[in-house]
Structures are given as C-alpha cells and as structure tokens.
Design an enzyme around this catalytic site. Structure first.
Site, mmCIF file in Angstrom:
data_model
loop_
_atom_site.group_PDB
_atom_site.id
_atom_site.type_symbol
_atom_site.label_atom_id
_atom_site.label_comp_id
_atom_site.label_asym_id
_atom_site.label_seq_id
_atom_site.Cartn_x
_atom_site.Cartn_y
_atom_site.Cartn_z
ATOM 1 C CG ASP A 99 -1.895 1.150 1.202
ATOM 2 O OD1 ASP A 99 -2.911 1.030 0.495
ATOM 3 O OD2 ASP A 99 -1.657 2.168 1.881
ATOM 4 C CD GLU A 116 -4.469 3.981 -1.919
ATOM 5 O OE1 GLU A 116 -4.817 4.254 -0.754
ATOM 6 O OE2 GLU A 116 -5.233 4.075 -2.905
#
Length: 314
Positions: free
Chosen positions: A183, A227
C-alpha cells in the site's frame, strides 16, 4: 489484411500455423504455398503428434486433415475443444470429404472453417489470413481485459485467476508460496496535495520500480485496487519473500519522491504485508491473501514505511 499487418497487432509475435496431414506430399504443397507469408509453419503427420505440438506451441491456427490413421481429424478436433487451455485455437478442416453432412459434422465439432480438396490456393491463403486476423484480435482483447489501464500490469481480475492457478501448482509441486501486499502510504494526501494527474504518474513510477526489482518471470505483479498492489511469489519461502519485500520498500524510498503530507516519511513510501503458506487441498488461496492483508494492516498500525511478516507478529 496481410501477415505483416497481423504482426503489427501483436508486436514480437509471428503467427504460427500447424498443418496436419498424413501424406507428406500434401504438407510439402502447403508449406511451399505459404512460403511467401510471414508465418511460422509447424507440421504433423498424425493426430497424436498434432495434439503434442498444439500443447507445446499453442499455434494461432490449425489446418487439419480428417482422414488419418489412428486418430482422425474429427477426434483431434474433439480433444482440442475439450481442453479449456486449447479450445480457443481455431481449426480449419482441409479434406477430400466433400459431402454436406461431413462439413456440417466438422463445423458442429467446433471447427471455424471447412475447405475441400482440391482447393484454390489464393482462397485458402485468404481464409487463413482472415482467421489469423480474428484470432489475433481476440488474443489482444483478452490481453487488454487482464491489464490495468493506468499501469499496464495485470489487474485484480487477472490476479485472482493467477493466484488460484499458482496455488494449484503449489499443491502439485509441494513447494511454498508467498504473497506480498503493498500500500502506498498516505496516497490520498499525495493526490490532494499534488493533484490526481501527478498521483497517476507517481503510481506508474512505483510500478516501474517493482518491475525492475522483480527478476523472475514467474512472479506476478498486479494492481489490486487504488494504491494497493500485490505480488504472487511461487516457490518462495518466508525468508526469501521477506527479502524481496524489503527490496521493494527500499526501491520506492530511494526514488526520493517528495511527499510533504506523509506522516511516515518526507518522501513517498510503501507499507508491505508478507505471507507464506504451503499450498494444500485442505486450504484455499484466499487464506494466503487474508494473511498478507493482516500483516499489511499491522505495518500501517506500527507507523507505515515497513515490512511486516508472520515472524514480526508477537
């Protein structure tokens, strides 16, 4: 449409055609007539050899005789269409069997075309080009459907398929399998600060770093969503996966991408969860994904910009 145009549709690929006929002279005639085409020709003299070559090379098109000793062309077609990994390969029957019932039966088995001997060479070549064009377009669309539009890497759908496939392979070979979940830290803040356009560029840079550091062709990098990214590492134990994950984290940090609104670092950073399991028929690949997600959550909880695996959990 010529074969050069076909190659332009799939750069780096030369269309491959398998020709199957038990009479060598017939093979020689077909090879000679296609000599001026930019096509790779494979040949087989009987059905068993044809099945082997299709499995090994996965040609773009099969030109198949029907009357052959051993396995007939009909039986070869049946077996190919029954195999999910090979069923989309188009088959053209080329045969002396010119009755309408024969043609109808051949097409009912899944053949895309039926050409009777003697045939017109220009018409045969035109049909081959047309079917190759259709196959190339189908392959291209299938490939695009599996890719993320922004980064060009596999998307969530393709990742789900590959995870299950590698899990099954791990059951067969008895080797461990690892999964890395990544992440980008405080990416919403990055978008809010620098704009979504720059955010897209940022994600592309991150992917480029990952692609450079992941050396093995068997490793699958995919965009999981937003993301978040995932990496499937077949035949990889926990220690090896942890080392790879740390390389990915450091690789992003070394880009020195300014991130003034991150609480993890003054530069862009990533948090990573790393999990390893021995694939088993008694468990599912989803459990490996759950573990990686759990360790990613722990990495965020501990301050981000770090890698967490099972060994780091009390």
């Amino acid at each position: 449409m010529n074969t050069e145009s076909l190659k332009n549709m799939m750069p780096g690929r030369t269309p491959t055609v398998l020709v199957v006929d038990d009479i060598p002279e017939n093979l020689d005639i077909l090879i000679e007539n296609f000599r001026d085409e930019d096509i790779e020709i494979l040949v087989a003299l009987h059905g068993k050899d044809a099945l082997r070559l299709v499995k090994e090379h996965k040609p773009d098109l099969v030109l198949l005789d029907i009357m052959m000793p051993g396995l007939s062309g009909y039986e070869v077609c049946k077996q190919l269409k029954a195999n999910p990994e090979l069923s989309d390969i188009p088959i053209i029957f080329i045969t002396a069997m010119d009755e309408m019932d024969d043609e109808a039966f051949g097409l009912s088995l899944g053949a895309i075309d039926y050409i009777t001997k003697p045939f017109s060479v220009p018409i045969l070549k035109a049909r081959v080009r047309n079917h190759l064009e259709l196959k190339m377009k189908t392959d291209l669309l299938a490939k695009l459907a599996c890719l993320d539009g922004l980064t060009g890497i596999p998307n969530r759908r393709h990742f789900d398929e590959m995870l299950k496939k590698e899990w099954s392979r791990g059951i067969r070979n008895g080797k461990p399998m690892s999964l890395i979940m990544i992440d980008v830290d405080y990416f919403k803040n990055y978008n809010d600060t620098y704009g979504h356009g720059q955010g897209d560029v940022c994600l592309q840079k991150v992917v480029s770093v990952f692609q450079t550091l992941l050396k093995r062709s068997s490793d699958v990098l995919a965009r999981y969503g937003g993301e978040e990214f995932v990496v499937v590492l077949p035949e990889t134990n926990g220690e090896q996966a942890l080392s790879i994950a740390e390389q990915l984290r450091i690789g992003v940090a070394e880009q020195d991408i300014l991130h003034s609104h991150s609480d993890a670092a003054p530069y862009l950073s990533v948090s990573i969860g790393c999990a390893t399991m021995q694939p088993s028929s008694e468990s599912e690949s989803a459990h490996l994904l759950e573990l990686a997600d759990k360790y990613l959550y722990e990495a965020k909880k501990q301050g981000r910009n770090r890698v967490i695996s099972e060994s780091a959990i009390p």
